[in-house]
Motif scaffolding. Sequence first.
Motif, PDB file in Angstrom:
ATOM      1  N   ASN A  84      47.556  52.969  44.063  1.00 52.88           N
ATOM      2  CA  ASN A  84      48.427  53.796  44.901  1.00 52.88           C
ATOM      3  C   ASN A  84      48.678  53.205  46.282  1.00 52.88           C
ATOM      4  OD1 ASN A  84      48.656  55.737  42.866  1.00 52.88           O
ATOM      5  ND2 ASN A  84      46.849  56.842  43.573  1.00 52.88           N
ATOM      6  N   GLY A  85      48.621  51.890  46.420  1.00 55.19           N
ATOM      7  CA  GLY A  85      48.999  51.237  47.665  1.00 55.19           C
ATOM      8  C   GLY A  85      48.124  51.630  48.845  1.00 55.19           C
ATOM      9  N   ALA A  86      48.799  52.020  49.944  1.00 59.90           N
ATOM     10  CA  ALA A  86      48.089  52.302  51.193  1.00 59.90           C
ATOM     11  C   ALA A  86      47.583  53.735  51.275  1.00 59.90           C
ATOM     12  CB  ALA A  86      49.017  52.027  52.386  1.00 59.90           C
ATOM     13  N   LEU A  87      48.004  54.614  50.345  1.00 59.17           N
ATOM     14  CA  LEU A  87      47.641  56.025  50.442  1.00 59.17           C
ATOM     15  C   LEU A  87      46.130  56.258  50.471  1.00 59.17           C
ATOM     16  CD1 LEU A  87      48.464  58.990  50.523  1.00 59.17           C
ATOM     17  CD2 LEU A  87      48.563  58.953  48.010  1.00 59.17           C
ATOM     18  N   PRO A  88      45.326  55.629  49.587  1.00 59.13           N
ATOM     19  CA  PRO A  88      43.880  55.865  49.660  1.00 59.13           C
ATOM     20  C   PRO A  88      43.270  55.463  50.992  1.00 59.13           C
ATOM     21  CG  PRO A  88      44.466  54.848  47.569  1.00 59.13           C
ATOM     22  CD  PRO A  88      45.681  54.778  48.442  1.00 59.13           C
ATOM     23  N   TRP A  89      43.734  54.345  51.562  1.00 55.99           N
ATOM     24  CA  TRP A  89      43.194  53.918  52.855  1.00 55.99           C
ATOM     25  C   TRP A  89      43.582  54.887  53.961  1.00 55.99           C
ATOM     26  CZ3 TRP A  89      39.547  50.482  52.626  1.00 55.99           C
ATOM     27  CH2 TRP A  89      39.523  49.565  51.569  1.00 55.99           C
ATOM     28  N   LEU A  90      44.808  55.384  53.915  1.00 54.23           N
ATOM     29  CA  LEU A  90      45.227  56.390  54.883  1.00 54.23           C
ATOM     30  C   LEU A  90      44.388  57.658  54.740  1.00 54.23           C
ATOM     31  CD1 LEU A  90      47.220  57.396  57.046  1.00 54.23           C
ATOM     32  CD2 LEU A  90      48.736  58.110  55.178  1.00 54.23           C
ATOM     33  N   THR A  91      44.139  58.068  53.490  1.00 49.29           N
ATOM     34  CA  THR A  91      43.332  59.257  53.241  1.00 49.29           C
ATOM     35  C   THR A  91      41.903  59.059  53.736  1.00 49.29           C
ATOM     36  OG1 THR A  91      44.659  59.640  51.249  1.00 49.29           O
ATOM     37  CG2 THR A  91      42.648  60.910  51.474  1.00 49.29           C
ATOM     38  N   LEU A  92      41.363  57.860  53.502  1.00 51.69           N
ATOM     39  CA  LEU A  92      40.017  57.563  54.009  1.00 51.69           C
ATOM     40  C   LEU A  92      39.961  57.643  55.531  1.00 51.69           C
ATOM     41  CD1 LEU A  92      38.664  54.572  51.870  1.00 51.69           C
ATOM     42  CD2 LEU A  92      37.539  56.760  52.269  1.00 51.69           C
ATOM     43  N   GLY A  93      40.977  57.076  56.189  1.00 49.24           N
ATOM     44  CA  GLY A  93      41.004  57.113  57.653  1.00 49.24           C
ATOM     45  C   GLY A  93      41.076  58.528  58.181  1.00 49.24           C
ATOM     46  N   VAL A  94      41.952  59.329  57.594  1.00 50.89           N
ATOM     47  CA  VAL A  94      42.052  60.730  58.022  1.00 50.89           C
ATOM     48  C   VAL A  94      40.732  61.455  57.776  1.00 50.89           C
ATOM     49  CG1 VAL A  94      43.180  62.938  57.539  1.00 50.89           C
ATOM     50  CG2 VAL A  94      44.547  60.849  57.678  1.00 50.89           C
ATOM     51  N   PHE A 139      37.330  65.923  51.223  1.00 49.61           N
ATOM     52  CA  PHE A 139      38.441  65.563  50.338  1.00 49.61           C
ATOM     53  C   PHE A 139      38.972  64.170  50.684  1.00 49.61           C
ATOM     54  CE2 PHE A 139      42.939  65.138  49.393  1.00 49.61           C
ATOM     55  CZ  PHE A 139      42.975  65.499  48.058  1.00 49.61           C
ATOM     56  N   GLY A 140      39.177  63.910  51.970  1.00 53.29           N
ATOM     57  CA  GLY A 140      39.697  62.607  52.375  1.00 53.29           C
ATOM     58  C   GLY A 140      38.777  61.472  51.967  1.00 53.29           C
ATOM     59  N   LEU A 141      37.477  61.655  52.178  1.00 51.37           N
ATOM     60  CA  LEU A 141      36.531  60.595  51.854  1.00 51.37           C
ATOM     61  C   LEU A 141      36.398  60.398  50.342  1.00 51.37           C
ATOM     62  CD1 LEU A 141      33.750  61.430  54.484  1.00 51.37           C
ATOM     63  CD2 LEU A 141      35.355  59.525  54.549  1.00 51.37           C
ATOM     64  N   VAL A 142      36.222  61.500  49.606  1.00 49.03           N
ATOM     65  CA  VAL A 142      36.002  61.381  48.168  1.00 49.03           C
ATOM     66  C   VAL A 142      37.271  60.913  47.452  1.00 49.03           C
ATOM     67  CG1 VAL A 142      35.426  62.645  46.058  1.00 49.03           C
ATOM     68  CG2 VAL A 142      34.131  63.061  48.150  1.00 49.03           C
ATOM     69  N   TYR A 143      38.423  61.517  47.771  1.00 50.43           N
ATOM     70  CA  TYR A 143      39.669  61.104  47.122  1.00 50.43           C
ATOM     71  C   TYR A 143      40.011  59.660  47.486  1.00 50.43           C
ATOM     72  CZ  TYR A 143      44.618  60.686  46.021  1.00 50.43           C
ATOM     73  OH  TYR A 143      45.817  60.255  45.535  1.00 50.43           O
ATOM     74  N   GLY A 144      39.862  59.313  48.765  1.00 47.46           N
ATOM     75  CA  GLY A 144      40.166  57.952  49.185  1.00 47.46           C
ATOM     76  C   GLY A 144      39.308  56.931  48.464  1.00 47.46           C
ATOM     77  N   LEU A 145      38.004  57.216  48.340  1.00 45.87           N
ATOM     78  CA  LEU A 145      37.114  56.288  47.650  1.00 45.87           C
ATOM     79  C   LEU A 145      37.435  56.207  46.168  1.00 45.87           C
ATOM     80  CD1 LEU A 145      33.744  57.198  49.412  1.00 45.87           C
ATOM     81  CD2 LEU A 145      34.945  55.015  49.553  1.00 45.87           C
ATOM     82  N   GLN A 146      37.805  57.344  45.564  1.00 42.60           N
ATOM     83  CA  GLN A 146      38.152  57.340  44.141  1.00 42.60           C
ATOM     84  C   GLN A 146      39.382  56.487  43.851  1.00 42.60           C
ATOM     85  OE1 GLN A 146      38.665  61.391  42.775  1.00 42.60           O
ATOM     86  NE2 GLN A 146      36.552  61.572  42.116  1.00 42.60           N
ATOM     87  N   GLU A 147      40.349  56.508  44.780  1.00 39.12           N
ATOM     88  CA  GLU A 147      41.647  55.901  44.509  1.00 39.12           C
ATOM     89  C   GLU A 147      41.831  54.530  45.138  1.00 39.12           C
ATOM     90  OE1 GLU A 147      44.027  57.288  42.461  1.00 39.12           O
ATOM     91  OE2 GLU A 147      42.390  58.673  42.009  1.00 39.12           O
TER      92      GLU A 147
END
Length: 448
Positions: free
Chosen positions: A227-237, A215-223
């Motif tokens: 949405n500012g820093a949220l996708p990068w934070l999601t990718l990192g997690v 979820f973190g990788l796919v959602y982060g890459l999609q976004e």
Amino acid sequence: MRTSTPVSPSVSADRWAALGALALGYVMILVDATALSVVTVRLMEGLRTDVRSVLWVSSAYLLAFAVPMLVCGRLGDRFGHRRMYLLGLSVFLVASLACGFAPTIGALVALRVVQGFGAALMTPQVMAIITLVFPMESRGAALGVWGSITGIATLAGPLLGGVLSDVASWRWVFWLNVPLGIVGIVMTLRFVPGSTVTARRLDLPGAALSAVAVFGLVYGLQEVGGNGALPWLTLGVGAIVAAAFLAGQRRRGDGALVPLRLFRIRSFAASSGVNVLAGAWVTAYVFPATLYAQQQHGVSPGGAAFLLAPTALVSALLAPRVGRSLRRRDPRGLLSAGLAVCAVGLGIFVAVIAAGLAAAWLMVPSAVVGVGSAMMWGPMSLLATSELPRDLVGAGSGVFNTTRQVGSAFGAAAVATVLAHGSPAGALALAALVCLAALAASFRLRRS
């Protein structure tokens, strides 16, 4: 440990009937993934919402499709591939019926999550069942037919969505799944055999970690890009959790959700790597090409989709012939040749757009990419499954399908970033470079 001997179809005709049953369900998955792309305005009008909310109708489906894929592949090993396929098809059918009655955009998004989970249950079982039912000498032909069906369904999705929304309602995109799903269930019960069932516990901690990581990788890459820093934070997690997940899988050995001995099978590991890159470039080239046709030449969305139809049509015509040729040809050479042809086609796309040629010229590179695609998907799937031990077929299918989903998310994010700061020609050049990287990765298979 308890096992039951797999049942094989008694005659070759039963194998092909089983493939037909699986194809019916898989066509519904592909059509529903693409049909709504052309009915955005109708959804906005019918549910009185905005474009951002409508985009979540597709994003929610794709996330629910990708996130549980690893777990669903292993569930097939644990409970039987046919049983999990039927469960997924039933969930998908009921969710489709409910989607057609959705009164609000929020209800539709929630139901699309359920529908995506049903698709995730079905998809890894398909490759596993083909691997178990078809012997090596006819598996290439089966995968060739499968590639043809995939090409037709990918083309049919947007066309069907447009026709149904014009003559009836966007709701029929979902309701049409109900009679098809019922026929699919009956055919699956009749023709698809059972498979080995192993009584071992499911790796629940691994399942939870894998879901968070994907979820973190796919959602982060999609976004990424919004949405500012949220996708990068999601990718990192997602990356951190993925590392923890792999470390845990190493300790669990063959009881792991993703047994790491899968990646000691060179043909599987290399095919999965190529699959990531293939999923990326396939996703990355469609949008900039259709964007060029619409922005520069005033082509309608449906007309732009028609300009890329040769890819699916040519691939659908050639894929069965390529599959049959795998009895006497090395699939590694065909895969590399297919990727090389696709790279040439993407290069022609760049040249057409850079020269500002008429939109109709896009049909030429589209047909070239179709030739390469026909030579690529079947051999890659055959190589991925050729050396899998029977007890890892479900896990391998889950991993292989997940790699394509992650690659697709990466391709979508990359092309969105390039288009935000560049041109359609630049985005297509990026797709061509990724295709060349896939070609280079395929040479690892040639050395195996």
